[in-house]
Design a protein around this motif. Structure first.
Motif, PDB file in Angstrom:
ATOM      1  N   ARG A  29      32.081 -25.994  53.834  1.00 43.66           N
ATOM      2  CA  ARG A  29      32.072 -25.421  52.503  1.00 43.66           C
ATOM      3  C   ARG A  29      32.740 -24.048  52.513  1.00 43.66           C
ATOM      4  NH1 ARG A  29      26.525 -25.471  50.671  1.00 43.66           N
ATOM      5  NH2 ARG A  29      26.291 -23.470  51.669  1.00 43.66           N
ATOM      6  N   GLU A  30      32.431 -23.234  53.501  1.00 43.41           N
ATOM      7  CA  GLU A  30      33.032 -21.914  53.585  1.00 43.41           C
ATOM      8  C   GLU A  30      34.544 -22.004  53.763  1.00 43.41           C
ATOM      9  OE1 GLU A  30      29.065 -19.819  55.508  1.00 43.41           O
ATOM     10  OE2 GLU A  30      30.821 -20.133  56.750  1.00 43.41           O
ATOM     11  N   SER A  31      34.983 -22.974  54.542  1.00 49.31           N
ATOM     12  CA  SER A  31      36.432 -23.094  54.738  1.00 49.31           C
ATOM     13  C   SER A  31      37.106 -23.561  53.451  1.00 49.31           C
ATOM     14  CB  SER A  31      36.754 -24.038  55.897  1.00 49.31           C
ATOM     15  OG  SER A  31      36.375 -25.357  55.588  1.00 49.31           O
ATOM     16  N   SER A  32      36.448 -24.425  52.656  1.00 52.12           N
ATOM     17  CA  SER A  32      37.048 -24.846  51.388  1.00 52.12           C
ATOM     18  C   SER A  32      37.090 -23.670  50.415  1.00 52.12           C
ATOM     19  CB  SER A  32      36.295 -26.031  50.792  1.00 52.12           C
ATOM     20  OG  SER A  32      34.986 -25.668  50.418  1.00 52.12           O
ATOM     21  N   GLN A  33      36.070 -22.788  50.449  1.00 51.49           N
ATOM     22  CA  GLN A  33      36.093 -21.590  49.612  1.00 51.49           C
ATOM     23  C   GLN A  33      37.217 -20.654  50.049  1.00 51.49           C
ATOM     24  OE1 GLN A  33      32.089 -20.142  49.971  1.00 51.49           O
ATOM     25  NE2 GLN A  33      31.314 -21.461  48.340  1.00 51.49           N
ATOM     26  N   ALA A  34      37.395 -20.555  51.357  1.00 51.33           N
ATOM     27  CA  ALA A  34      38.479 -19.711  51.878  1.00 51.33           C
ATOM     28  C   ALA A  34      39.836 -20.269  51.465  1.00 51.33           C
ATOM     29  CB  ALA A  34      38.377 -19.611  53.398  1.00 51.33           C
ATOM     30  N   VAL A  35      39.973 -21.596  51.484  1.00 52.76           N
ATOM     31  CA  VAL A  35      41.229 -22.231  51.062  1.00 52.76           C
ATOM     32  C   VAL A  35      41.475 -21.944  49.578  1.00 52.76           C
ATOM     33  CG1 VAL A  35      42.337 -24.463  50.620  1.00 52.76           C
ATOM     34  CG2 VAL A  35      41.233 -24.030  52.819  1.00 52.76           C
ATOM     35  N   TYR A  36      40.429 -22.089  48.752  1.00 46.34           N
ATOM     36  CA  TYR A  36      40.561 -21.801  47.317  1.00 46.34           C
ATOM     37  C   TYR A  36      40.982 -20.350  47.097  1.00 46.34           C
ATOM     38  CZ  TYR A  36      39.299 -20.588  42.570  1.00 46.34           C
ATOM     39  OH  TYR A  36      39.338 -20.105  41.290  1.00 46.34           O
ATOM     40  N   GLU A  37      40.316 -19.434  47.807  1.00 48.39           N
ATOM     41  CA  GLU A  37      40.640 -18.010  47.677  1.00 48.39           C
ATOM     42  C   GLU A  37      42.102 -17.751  48.045  1.00 48.39           C
ATOM     43  OE1 GLU A  37      39.891 -13.794  47.265  1.00 48.39           O
ATOM     44  OE2 GLU A  37      38.592 -15.464  46.741  1.00 48.39           O
ATOM     45  N   ARG A  38      42.566 -18.356  49.119  1.00 50.50           N
ATOM     46  CA  ARG A  38      43.943 -18.168  49.571  1.00 50.50           C
ATOM     47  C   ARG A  38      44.928 -18.727  48.541  1.00 50.50           C
ATOM     48  NH1 ARG A  38      43.107 -19.756  54.254  1.00 50.50           N
ATOM     49  NH2 ARG A  38      43.722 -21.927  54.057  1.00 50.50           N
ATOM     50  N   GLN A  39      44.637 -19.918  48.008  1.00 45.86           N
ATOM     51  CA  GLN A  39      45.518 -20.519  47.007  1.00 45.86           C
ATOM     52  C   GLN A  39      45.564 -19.671  45.734  1.00 45.86           C
ATOM     53  OE1 GLN A  39      43.848 -24.440  46.654  1.00 45.86           O
ATOM     54  NE2 GLN A  39      45.187 -25.309  48.221  1.00 45.86           N
ATOM     55  N   GLU A  40      44.391 -19.205  45.317  1.00 44.24           N
ATOM     56  CA  GLU A  40      44.325 -18.397  44.096  1.00 44.24           C
ATOM     57  C   GLU A  40      45.086 -17.087  44.277  1.00 44.24           C
ATOM     58  OE1 GLU A  40      43.618 -17.730  40.219  1.00 44.24           O
ATOM     59  OE2 GLU A  40      42.988 -19.545  41.252  1.00 44.24           O
ATOM     60  N   ARG A  41      44.884 -16.438  45.397  1.00 43.82           N
ATOM     61  CA  ARG A  41      45.577 -15.165  45.659  1.00 43.82           C
ATOM     62  C   ARG A  41      47.089 -15.366  45.726  1.00 43.82           C
ATOM     63  NH1 ARG A  41      42.686 -10.041  45.862  1.00 43.82           N
ATOM     64  NH2 ARG A  41      40.509 -10.659  45.993  1.00 43.82           N
ATOM     65  N   SER A  42      47.520 -16.512  46.224  1.00 43.27           N
ATOM     66  CA  SER A  42      48.971 -16.754  46.321  1.00 43.27           C
ATOM     67  C   SER A  42      49.602 -16.917  44.942  1.00 43.27           C
ATOM     68  CB  SER A  42      49.262 -17.982  47.185  1.00 43.27           C
ATOM     69  OG  SER A  42      48.857 -19.165  46.525  1.00 43.27           O
ATOM     70  N   ALA A  43      48.808 -17.311  43.935  1.00 46.33           N
ATOM     71  CA  ALA A  43      49.330 -17.451  42.570  1.00 46.33           C
ATOM     72  C   ALA A  43      49.334 -16.122  41.822  1.00 46.33           C
ATOM     73  CB  ALA A  43      48.495 -18.475  41.794  1.00 46.33           C
ATOM     74  N   MET A  44      48.558 -15.149  42.307  1.00 46.47           N
ATOM     75  CA  MET A  44      48.418 -13.869  41.616  1.00 46.47           C
ATOM     76  C   MET A  44      49.661 -12.994  41.789  1.00 46.47           C
ATOM     77  SD  MET A  44      44.624 -12.575  42.672  1.00 46.47           S
ATOM     78  CE  MET A  44      43.144 -13.411  42.128  1.00 46.47           C
ATOM     79  N   PRO A  45      49.885 -12.098  40.833  1.00 47.38           N
ATOM     80  CA  PRO A  45      50.906 -11.067  41.039  1.00 47.38           C
ATOM     81  C   PRO A  45      50.497 -10.195  42.234  1.00 47.38           C
ATOM     82  CG  PRO A  45      50.140 -11.121  38.763  1.00 47.38           C
ATOM     83  CD  PRO A  45      49.244 -12.009  39.529  1.00 47.38           C
ATOM     84  N   ALA A  46      51.476  -9.725  42.982  1.00 47.28           N
ATOM     85  CA  ALA A  46      51.197  -8.961  44.202  1.00 47.28           C
ATOM     86  C   ALA A  46      50.290  -7.762  43.942  1.00 47.28           C
ATOM     87  CB  ALA A  46      52.508  -8.496  44.836  1.00 47.28           C
ATOM     88  N   MET A  47      50.430  -7.140  42.774  1.00 49.68           N
ATOM     89  CA  MET A  47      49.661  -5.944  42.436  1.00 49.68           C
ATOM     90  C   MET A  47      48.156  -6.186  42.500  1.00 49.68           C
ATOM     91  SD  MET A  47      50.271  -2.806  41.604  1.00 49.68           S
ATOM     92  CE  MET A  47      51.949  -2.870  40.998  1.00 49.68           C
ATOM     93  N   ILE A  48      47.713  -7.351  42.050  1.00 52.99           N
ATOM     94  CA  ILE A  48      46.273  -7.630  42.088  1.00 52.99           C
ATOM     95  C   ILE A  48      45.891  -8.530  43.259  1.00 52.99           C
ATOM     96  CG2 ILE A  48      45.865  -7.180  39.653  1.00 52.99           C
ATOM     97  CD1 ILE A  48      45.926 -10.182  39.132  1.00 52.99           C
ATOM     98  N   ALA A  49      46.843  -9.308  43.768  1.00 52.87           N
ATOM     99  CA  ALA A  49      46.539 -10.162  44.921  1.00 52.87           C
ATOM    100  C   ALA A  49      46.138  -9.324  46.119  1.00 52.87           C
ATOM    101  CB  ALA A  49      47.734 -11.039  45.273  1.00 52.87           C
TER     102      ALA A  49
END
Length: 200
Positions: A29-49
């Motif tokens: 579960r923690e690794s799936s949360q980490a994957v989600y976090e990584r995917q979400e951050r990759s979609a963010m603008p660099a300023m907030i990512a």
């Protein structure tokens, strides 16, 4: 070895296996949360990512420039030290509307003037709409309105509601159809009627 000793050892082994299964489940579960976090951050603008999350799913108010309340989806401290409001919208098509700008601008006013814990930095001149459309996430930059513009919109809104001025209406009939004042707004009724004729 007695049968009691055997039962004790079997019980101990079963407890250990349950413990290991629980550890593995949590790790997954923690690794799936980490994957989600990584995917979400990759979609963010660099300023907030590269920044950090300050607020999530909270409500705050201010009396300046008018009495405003705002429910924040998220507020990030950007890498430049500024606060960025982020609001999630789920839509069938990729579009950002005028009321998105107003919503983010009110959030910015609350951040500037309200007593918001952890929000003790300057507010950026823009915010972001996190647009979820057909399973993909995209961040759309939105320029924020200032205090004077918000105060003018606030005054006009109540003047329209009181019938002191006529509504000018939006450029499309969709916003009028959802307006709670449609039943007493001639402009909105005319826009909706003309929109329905265009569709037919």
């Amino acid at each position: 070895m007695s049968w009691l000793d055997v039962l004790f050892l079997l019980g101990l082994a079963a407890a250990y296996l349950l413990y290991r299964a629980d550890v593995a489940r949590r790790a997954g579960r923690e690794s799936s949360q980490a994957v989600y976090e990584r995917q979400e951050r990759s979609a963010m603008p660099a300023m907030i990512a590269g920044g950090r999350l300050i607020l999530s799913e909270t409500y705050h108010r201010t009396e300046v420039p008018r009495r405003f309340g705002a429910r924040f989806d998220q507020v990030f401290m950007g890498t430049d030290g500024l606060l960025y409001p982020v609001d999630t919208k789920r839509r069938g098509r990729r579009a950002v509307y005028g009321y998105d700008q107003i919503e983010l601008s009110v959030q910015a006013a609350v951040l500037r003037h309200g007593r918001v814990p952890g929000a003790d930095a300057p507010v950026a001149p823009c915010g972001w709409i996190r647009l979820v459309c057909q399973g993909t996430v995209r961040y759309e930059r939105v320029e924020l309105l200032g205090d004077e513009e918000l105060a003018n919109l606030h005054a006009r809104y109540f003047a329209v509601v009181r019938g002191q001025v006529k509504a000018c209406g939006p450029s499309t009939p969709g916003a009028c159809r959802k307006c709670p004042y449609l039943s007493r707004c001639e402009t909105g009724q005319r826009i909706v009627a003309s929109g329905q004729r265009r569709v037919a």
